[in-house]
Structure formats: structure tokens, C-alpha cells
Design an enzyme around this catalytic site. Structure first.
Site, PDB file in Angstrom:
ATOM      1  N   PRO A   1     -30.409  50.240  10.993  1.00  0.00           N
ATOM      2  CA  PRO A   1     -29.079  49.635  11.005  1.00  0.00           C
ATOM      3  C   PRO A   1     -29.085  48.132  11.233  1.00  0.00           C
ATOM      4  O   PRO A   1     -29.821  47.610  12.071  1.00  0.00           O
ATOM      5  CB  PRO A   1     -28.365  50.343  12.162  1.00  0.00           C
ATOM      6  CG  PRO A   1     -29.436  50.988  12.963  1.00  0.00           C
ATOM      7  CD  PRO A   1     -30.553  51.284  12.011  1.00  0.00           C
ATOM      8  N   ASN A   2     -28.231  47.496  10.455  1.00  0.00           N
ATOM      9  CA  ASN A   2     -27.936  46.053  10.538  1.00  0.00           C
ATOM     10  C   ASN A   2     -29.032  45.158   9.996  1.00  0.00           C
ATOM     11  O   ASN A   2     -28.840  43.937   9.899  1.00  0.00           O
ATOM     12  CB  ASN A   2     -27.575  45.645  11.982  1.00  0.00           C
ATOM     13  CG  ASN A   2     -26.317  46.332  12.453  1.00  0.00           C
ATOM     14  OD1 ASN A   2     -25.319  46.333  11.740  1.00  0.00           O
ATOM     15  ND2 ASN A   2     -26.350  46.964  13.614  1.00  0.00           N
TER      16      ASN A   2
ATOM     17  N   ARG B   1     -27.369  35.894  10.037  1.00  0.00           N
ATOM     18  CA  ARG B   1     -26.928  35.593  11.412  1.00  0.00           C
ATOM     19  C   ARG B   1     -28.121  35.669  12.354  1.00  0.00           C
ATOM     20  O   ARG B   1     -29.153  36.230  11.995  1.00  0.00           O
ATOM     21  CB  ARG B   1     -25.907  36.644  11.869  1.00  0.00           C
ATOM     22  CG  ARG B   1     -24.558  36.473  11.223  1.00  0.00           C
ATOM     23  CD  ARG B   1     -23.613  37.535  11.713  1.00  0.00           C
ATOM     24  NE  ARG B   1     -22.823  38.040  10.599  1.00  0.00           N
ATOM     25  CZ  ARG B   1     -22.160  39.177  10.600  1.00  0.00           C
ATOM     26  NH1 ARG B   1     -22.204  39.965  11.666  1.00  0.00           N
ATOM     27  NH2 ARG B   1     -21.464  39.554   9.556  1.00  0.00           N
TER      28      ARG B   1
ATOM     29  N   TYR C   1     -34.060  36.470  14.750  1.00  0.00           N
ATOM     30  CA  TYR C   1     -34.666  37.224  13.645  1.00  0.00           C
ATOM     31  C   TYR C   1     -35.211  36.358  12.512  1.00  0.00           C
ATOM     32  O   TYR C   1     -35.767  36.891  11.549  1.00  0.00           O
ATOM     33  CB  TYR C   1     -33.648  38.221  13.085  1.00  0.00           C
ATOM     34  CG  TYR C   1     -33.186  39.232  14.115  1.00  0.00           C
ATOM     35  CD1 TYR C   1     -34.080  40.144  14.666  1.00  0.00           C
ATOM     36  CD2 TYR C   1     -31.865  39.262  14.551  1.00  0.00           C
ATOM     37  CE1 TYR C   1     -33.673  41.059  15.622  1.00  0.00           C
ATOM     38  CE2 TYR C   1     -31.440  40.182  15.502  1.00  0.00           C
ATOM     39  CZ  TYR C   1     -32.356  41.069  16.039  1.00  0.00           C
ATOM     40  OH  TYR C   1     -31.953  41.976  16.977  1.00  0.00           O
TER      41      TYR C   1
ATOM     42  N   ASN D   1     -38.996  49.993  10.974  1.00  0.00           N
ATOM     43  CA  ASN D   1     -38.168  49.198  11.881  1.00  0.00           C
ATOM     44  C   ASN D   1     -36.850  49.947  11.990  1.00  0.00           C
ATOM     45  O   ASN D   1     -35.962  49.799  11.136  1.00  0.00           O
ATOM     46  CB  ASN D   1     -37.949  47.774  11.366  1.00  0.00           C
ATOM     47  CG  ASN D   1     -37.176  46.933  12.387  1.00  0.00           C
ATOM     48  OD1 ASN D   1     -36.624  47.467  13.358  1.00  0.00           O
ATOM     49  ND2 ASN D   1     -37.132  45.637  12.174  1.00  0.00           N
TER      50      ASN D   1
ATOM     51  N   ALA E   1     -31.711  49.472  16.178  1.00  0.00           N
ATOM     52  CA  ALA E   1     -31.214  49.987  17.458  1.00  0.00           C
ATOM     53  C   ALA E   1     -31.473  51.483  17.635  1.00  0.00           C
ATOM     54  O   ALA E   1     -31.501  51.979  18.769  1.00  0.00           O
ATOM     55  CB  ALA E   1     -29.729  49.685  17.594  1.00  0.00           C
TER      56      ALA E   1
ATOM     57  N   GLU F   1     -44.612  51.429  14.208  1.00  0.00           N
ATOM     58  CA  GLU F   1     -43.293  50.974  14.659  1.00  0.00           C
ATOM     59  C   GLU F   1     -43.283  49.448  14.621  1.00  0.00           C
ATOM     60  O   GLU F   1     -44.230  48.812  15.099  1.00  0.00           O
ATOM     61  CB  GLU F   1     -43.059  51.465  16.094  1.00  0.00           C
ATOM     62  CG  GLU F   1     -41.793  50.909  16.723  1.00  0.00           C
ATOM     63  CD  GLU F   1     -41.623  51.338  18.184  1.00  0.00           C
ATOM     64  OE1 GLU F   1     -42.374  52.235  18.646  1.00  0.00           O
ATOM     65  OE2 GLU F   1     -40.747  50.771  18.848  1.00  0.00           O
TER      66      GLU F   1
ATOM     67  N   HIS G   1     -41.006  45.732  15.129  1.00  0.00           N
ATOM     68  CA  HIS G   1     -39.837  44.945  15.507  1.00  0.00           C
ATOM     69  C   HIS G   1     -40.105  43.484  15.196  1.00  0.00           C
ATOM     70  O   HIS G   1     -41.190  42.967  15.509  1.00  0.00           O
ATOM     71  CB  HIS G   1     -39.508  45.123  16.989  1.00  0.00           C
ATOM     72  CG  HIS G   1     -39.253  46.556  17.319  1.00  0.00           C
ATOM     73  ND1 HIS G   1     -38.105  47.209  16.922  1.00  0.00           N
ATOM     74  CD2 HIS G   1     -40.031  47.473  17.932  1.00  0.00           C
ATOM     75  CE1 HIS G   1     -38.184  48.467  17.302  1.00  0.00           C
ATOM     76  NE2 HIS G   1     -39.335  48.663  17.905  1.00  0.00           N
TER      77      HIS G   1
ATOM     78  N   ARG H   1     -36.435  40.865  25.805  1.00  0.00           N
ATOM     79  CA  ARG H   1     -34.979  40.892  25.620  1.00  0.00           C
ATOM     80  C   ARG H   1     -34.325  41.833  26.647  1.00  0.00           C
ATOM     81  O   ARG H   1     -34.921  42.129  27.670  1.00  0.00           O
ATOM     82  CB  ARG H   1     -34.667  41.280  24.160  1.00  0.00           C
ATOM     83  CG  ARG H   1     -35.285  40.291  23.157  1.00  0.00           C
ATOM     84  CD  ARG H   1     -34.959  40.652  21.735  1.00  0.00           C
ATOM     85  NE  ARG H   1     -33.520  40.567  21.478  1.00  0.00           N
ATOM     86  CZ  ARG H   1     -32.930  41.032  20.374  1.00  0.00           C
ATOM     87  NH1 ARG H   1     -33.665  41.607  19.423  1.00  0.00           N
ATOM     88  NH2 ARG H   1     -31.633  40.921  20.218  1.00  0.00           N
TER      89      ARG H   1
ATOM     90  N   ARG I   1     -33.606  47.457  25.466  1.00  0.00           N
ATOM     91  CA  ARG I   1     -34.509  47.420  24.296  1.00  0.00           C
ATOM     92  C   ARG I   1     -35.963  47.702  24.681  1.00  0.00           C
ATOM     93  O   ARG I   1     -36.842  47.722  23.833  1.00  0.00           O
ATOM     94  CB  ARG I   1     -34.433  46.044  23.614  1.00  0.00           C
ATOM     95  CG  ARG I   1     -33.077  45.717  23.042  1.00  0.00           C
ATOM     96  CD  ARG I   1     -33.101  44.431  22.237  1.00  0.00           C
ATOM     97  NE  ARG I   1     -31.768  43.862  22.136  1.00  0.00           N
ATOM     98  CZ  ARG I   1     -30.862  44.211  21.206  1.00  0.00           C
ATOM     99  NH1 ARG I   1     -31.162  45.099  20.280  1.00  0.00           N
ATOM    100  NH2 ARG I   1     -29.660  43.660  21.201  1.00  0.00           N
TER     101      ARG I   1
END
Ligand code: CA2
Length: 147
Positions: free
Chosen positions: A10-11, A18, A23, A79, A82, A103, A105, A112, A116
Site C-alpha cells: 500500500p501507498n 511525496r 523515500y 515491500n 504498512a 523483505e 524497506h 522511525r 514500524r
């Protein structure tokens, strides 16, 4: 030719639009190109996907599991966004299919917010790449090519 699945949750479709401080400035299309180049270097086929829906990610993991059973899967880079921090369903799918998975990120999740810091995926991943920016995708594919 074996296949690498690169799955984005997601996202991640918002990459490059943004939060560049977290990122980076590259878009998901840039990441796809980077992955295509890494796969081409290693003679691997690429399946690259993004979804904002947990079920779609599960379906792709199951499809990767089918290839794995037939000896045609090189590995999966996931990835999960969330969902990493919430999804028992993704944990079950990775465990149930037995797919060899990294995995990933983009950001260093451990530097963070504390929510997370926990991942449902890490215990069933072969490796975790975190905090290397989008370059991590290429490095994950390089690692899969050595398996
Ligand atoms: O660092 C990563 O790659 C994450 O998996 C990204 C997720 C976050 O929930 C994880 O904790 C760490 C969020 C992806 C959202 O991506 C955006 C990109 C640009 C702008 C807004 C969101």
C-alpha cells in the site's frame, strides 16, 4: 529462465510524489526499471506488481508459490509497506507457500516510529534489506541471483 517476483504494498504507488526526505525522489516506475535491469543482468524474468489491497498481494504470493513448486521461481522481493507491521495473512502466505523471500524497506524502519519496528514478515523471510533506499531492490535481486 527463472522468475523473480517484486511485490509492493500500500501507498508505494505514491513513491517520488511525496515524502522525498524519507523515500527519495524516484518513482515506482523508476524502481520497476531498476529491477528490470537487475533481472536482465542475471538472466531472470521479472514480475513487478503494486497493490493497495492485501488480498492482491496474497494472490501474487500464491502464484509465486506455484512457480516455486514447479522449480521456476528464483525468489520474491516483498515491500509490504504498512502491512509489514499488521498482516498475519502475509506471514501465513509466505509460510504456507514456502517461497524464498527477501523483505525490503526503502527507509530504515528501525530509526522511525516504534510501531514500524515489528515485522510479521521477518521471521519467515530469508533476509531483510532496509534503509538502502530504492537501490535495495537491485541489491535484493543480485542476492536472489546467487541462491
Ligand atoms: O520503508 C519502506 O519501504 C516502508 O515499507 C514503506 C511503507 C511504510 O509503512 C513502512 O513502515 C516502511 C509506506 C509506503 C508509503 O510510501 C509512500 C511513498 C511516498 C509518499 C507517501 C508514501
Amino acid at each position: 529462465m527463472k522468475t523473480v517476483f517484486v511485490l509492493n504494498g500500500p501507498n508505494l504507488n505514491l513513491l517520488g510524489t511525496r515524502e522525498p526526505a524519507v523515500y527519495g525522489a524516484q518513482t515506482l516506475a523508476d524502481v520497476q526499471q531498476l529491477c528490470a535491469q537487475a533481472c536482465a543482468r542475471h538472466g531472470l524474468a521479472l514480475r513487478f506488481h503494486q497493490s493497495n489491497h492485501e488480498g492482491a498481494l496474497l494472490d501474487w504470493l500464491h502464484e509465486a508459490g506455484g512457480l516455486h513448486a514447479g522449480g521456476q521461481l528464483a525468489g520474491v522481493v516483498l515491500n509490504a509497506g504498512a502491512y509489514t507491521h499488521t498482516s498475519v495473512a502475509l506471514l501465513d502466505a509466505i509460510k504456507g507457500t514456502g517461497v524464498p523471500l527477501i523483505e525490503l524497506h526503502i527507509s530504515n524502519v528501525h530509526a522511525r516510529e516504534s510501531f514500524r519496528h515489528h515485522s510479521y514478515i521477518s521471521p519467515v523471510a530469508r533476509a531483510v534489506v532496509c534503509g538502502l533506499g530504492v537501490a535495495g531492490y537491485g541489491l535484493a535481486i543480485d542476492a536472489i541471483a546467487q541462491w
